[in-house]
Write a protein that holds these residues in place. Structure first.
Motif, PDB file in Angstrom:
ATOM      1  N   GLU A 152       9.969   2.690   5.860  1.00 33.72           N
ATOM      2  CA  GLU A 152      10.818   3.621   5.119  1.00 33.72           C
ATOM      3  C   GLU A 152      11.135   3.184   3.691  1.00 33.72           C
ATOM      4  OE1 GLU A 152      11.749   6.590   6.224  1.00 33.72           O
ATOM      5  OE2 GLU A 152      10.578   6.175   8.030  1.00 33.72           O
ATOM      6  N   HIS A 153      10.746   1.974   3.348  1.00 35.00           N
ATOM      7  CA  HIS A 153      11.233   1.388   2.101  1.00 35.00           C
ATOM      8  C   HIS A 153      10.840   2.164   0.847  1.00 35.00           C
ATOM      9  CE1 HIS A 153      12.920  -1.398  -0.594  1.00 35.00           C
ATOM     10  NE2 HIS A 153      11.776  -1.897  -1.023  1.00 35.00           N
ATOM     11  N   VAL A 154       9.606   2.577   0.718  1.00 36.56           N
ATOM     12  CA  VAL A 154       9.183   3.291  -0.490  1.00 36.56           C
ATOM     13  C   VAL A 154      10.016   4.558  -0.674  1.00 36.56           C
ATOM     14  CG1 VAL A 154       7.291   4.632   0.527  1.00 36.56           C
ATOM     15  CG2 VAL A 154       7.212   3.999  -1.886  1.00 36.56           C
TER      16      VAL A 154
ATOM     17  N   ASP B 235       1.768   7.799  -8.289  1.00 35.36           N
ATOM     18  CA  ASP B 235       1.923   8.987  -9.141  1.00 35.36           C
ATOM     19  C   ASP B 235       3.377   9.436  -9.201  1.00 35.36           C
ATOM     20  OD1 ASP B 235      -0.753   9.034  -9.746  1.00 35.36           O
ATOM     21  OD2 ASP B 235      -1.253  10.529  -8.199  1.00 35.36           O
ATOM     22  N   ILE B 236       4.063   9.335  -8.091  1.00 34.56           N
ATOM     23  CA  ILE B 236       5.483   9.733  -8.061  1.00 34.56           C
ATOM     24  C   ILE B 236       6.304   8.774  -8.914  1.00 34.56           C
ATOM     25  CG2 ILE B 236       7.476  10.124  -6.572  1.00 34.56           C
ATOM     26  CD1 ILE B 236       5.438  10.738  -4.301  1.00 34.56           C
ATOM     27  N   PHE B 237       6.021   7.475  -8.819  1.00 31.93           N
ATOM     28  CA  PHE B 237       6.748   6.504  -9.647  1.00 31.93           C
ATOM     29  C   PHE B 237       6.532   6.789 -11.130  1.00 31.93           C
ATOM     30  CE2 PHE B 237       6.943   3.907  -5.767  1.00 31.93           C
ATOM     31  CZ  PHE B 237       8.277   3.542  -5.811  1.00 31.93           C
ATOM     32  N   ARG B 238       5.305   7.099 -11.510  1.00 32.35           N
ATOM     33  CA  ARG B 238       5.029   7.415 -12.920  1.00 32.35           C
ATOM     34  C   ARG B 238       5.814   8.652 -13.363  1.00 32.35           C
ATOM     35  NH1 ARG B 238       0.025   5.220 -11.900  1.00 32.35           N
ATOM     36  NH2 ARG B 238      -0.901   7.145 -11.128  1.00 32.35           N
TER      37      ARG B 238
ATOM     38  N   VAL C 151       8.701   9.642 -12.425  1.00 32.19           N
ATOM     39  CA  VAL C 151      10.121   9.342 -12.644  1.00 32.19           C
ATOM     40  C   VAL C 151      10.296   8.167 -13.600  1.00 32.19           C
ATOM     41  CG1 VAL C 151      10.933  10.324 -10.476  1.00 32.19           C
ATOM     42  CG2 VAL C 151      10.266   7.923 -10.542  1.00 32.19           C
ATOM     43  N   ARG C 152       9.228   7.843 -14.325  1.00 35.97           N
ATOM     44  CA  ARG C 152       9.240   6.776 -15.308  1.00 35.97           C
ATOM     45  C   ARG C 152       9.700   5.435 -14.715  1.00 35.97           C
ATOM     46  NH1 ARG C 152      11.125  11.191 -17.347  1.00 35.97           N
ATOM     47  NH2 ARG C 152      13.289  10.579 -17.430  1.00 35.97           N
ATOM     48  N   GLY C 153       9.105   5.131 -13.576  1.00 38.61           N
ATOM     49  CA  GLY C 153       9.382   3.860 -12.927  1.00 38.61           C
ATOM     50  C   GLY C 153       8.119   3.027 -12.862  1.00 38.61           C
ATOM     51  N   THR C 154       8.234   1.748 -13.122  1.00 30.57           N
ATOM     52  CA  THR C 154       7.109   0.828 -13.076  1.00 30.57           C
ATOM     53  C   THR C 154       7.324  -0.150 -11.933  1.00 30.57           C
ATOM     54  OG1 THR C 154       6.801   0.989 -15.460  1.00 30.57           O
ATOM     55  CG2 THR C 154       5.806  -0.904 -14.367  1.00 30.57           C
ATOM     56  N   VAL C 155       6.360  -0.224 -11.037  1.00 21.94           N
ATOM     57  CA  VAL C 155       6.419  -1.159  -9.915  1.00 21.94           C
ATOM     58  C   VAL C 155       5.754  -2.462 -10.326  1.00 21.94           C
ATOM     59  CG1 VAL C 155       5.700  -1.591  -7.531  1.00 21.94           C
ATOM     60  CG2 VAL C 155       6.358   0.726  -8.242  1.00 21.94           C
TER      61      VAL C 155
ATOM     62  N   THR D  35       0.820  -1.215   0.000  1.00 27.39           N
ATOM     63  CA  THR D  35       0.000   0.000   0.000  1.00 27.39           C
ATOM     64  C   THR D  35       0.853   1.264   0.000  1.00 27.39           C
ATOM     65  OG1 THR D  35      -0.286  -0.134   2.409  1.00 27.39           O
ATOM     66  CG2 THR D  35      -2.034  -1.077   1.023  1.00 27.39           C
ATOM     67  N   SER D  36       2.056   1.213   0.563  1.00 23.75           N
ATOM     68  CA  SER D  36       2.928   2.394   0.497  1.00 23.75           C
ATOM     69  C   SER D  36       3.383   2.637  -0.941  1.00 23.75           C
ATOM     70  CB  SER D  36       4.127   2.262   1.442  1.00 23.75           C
ATOM     71  OG  SER D  36       4.999   1.239   1.033  1.00 23.75           O
ATOM     72  N   PHE D  37       3.630   1.566  -1.698  1.00 19.86           N
ATOM     73  CA  PHE D  37       3.981   1.721  -3.112  1.00 19.86           C
ATOM     74  C   PHE D  37       2.764   2.174  -3.911  1.00 19.86           C
ATOM     75  CE2 PHE D  37       7.848  -0.190  -1.829  1.00 19.86           C
ATOM     76  CZ  PHE D  37       8.774   0.095  -2.811  1.00 19.86           C
ATOM     77  N   ARG D  38       1.579   1.680  -3.552  1.00 16.23           N
ATOM     78  CA  ARG D  38       0.341   2.139  -4.196  1.00 16.23           C
ATOM     79  C   ARG D  38       0.168   3.644  -3.984  1.00 16.23           C
ATOM     80  NH1 ARG D  38      -4.404   0.875  -0.629  1.00 16.23           N
ATOM     81  NH2 ARG D  38      -3.449   2.654   0.393  1.00 16.23           N
TER      82      ARG D  38
END
Length: 156
Positions: A143-145, A59-62, A64-68, A52-55
């Motif tokens: 803290e991981h995300v 928007d932030i991942f998108r 920086v052009r990162g796909t989880v 859920t922290s990655f969820r």
């Protein structure tokens, strides 16, 4: 068993996803940085907290052009239920344990009849060419995300 380390090509794999498609690293090359998020079995408090922290940071991942992409040792139907229950926007791949072993996420400890399998909560950050740029082992769920986002901010 493959040895995964930073600066080398990530071991190729092909797994079934919660999108009912086959996911292959080779097919994803050149598209975006990949965050391979290993979950134990997509159940339990820690898996839920991390997922859920990655969820929440999707928007932030998108940006920086990162796909989880999640990877868990569970059947696709169980993963779909976990995904729906937690409103996860990223796909999760069903692993029988082989990919986790190749990446050093599931390791055997001890000797002979006293050995047991241990899950090492891990995340791998791959650049667009499939090279492992960062490995996060035995992560702190709280803290991981932020650690992963900081690594992406360093520029891949």
């Amino acid at each position: 068993m493959a040895t995964v380390s930073e600066g080398v090509q990530a071991p190729e794999f092909q797994l079934t996803s919660t999108e009912d498609e086959s996911f292959s690293l080779l097919a994803r090359r050149g598209r975006a940085n990949l965050v391979l998020l290993f979950l134990d079995n997509a159940s339990g408090a820690t898996d839920t907290e991390i997922a859920t922290s990655f969820r929440d940071a999707s928007d932030i991942f998108r940006a920086v052009r990162g796909t989880v992409v999640g990877i868990a040792r569970a059947e696709v139907d169980e993963l779909k239920a976990f995904q729906a229950a937690n409103s996860l926007a990223f796909e999760i791949l069903s692993d029988d344990g082989a990919v986790a072993a190749d990446y050093g996420v599931r390791v055997r400890q001890g000797f002979g009849p006293f050995s047991r399998e241990r899950f090492r909560r891990s995340t791998f950050l791959l650049d667009r060419t499939g090279v492992v740029r960062r490995i996060f082992r035995d992560v702190d769920a709280r803290e991981h995300v932020n650690e992963v986002l900081a690594a992406l901010d360093e520029g891949l």
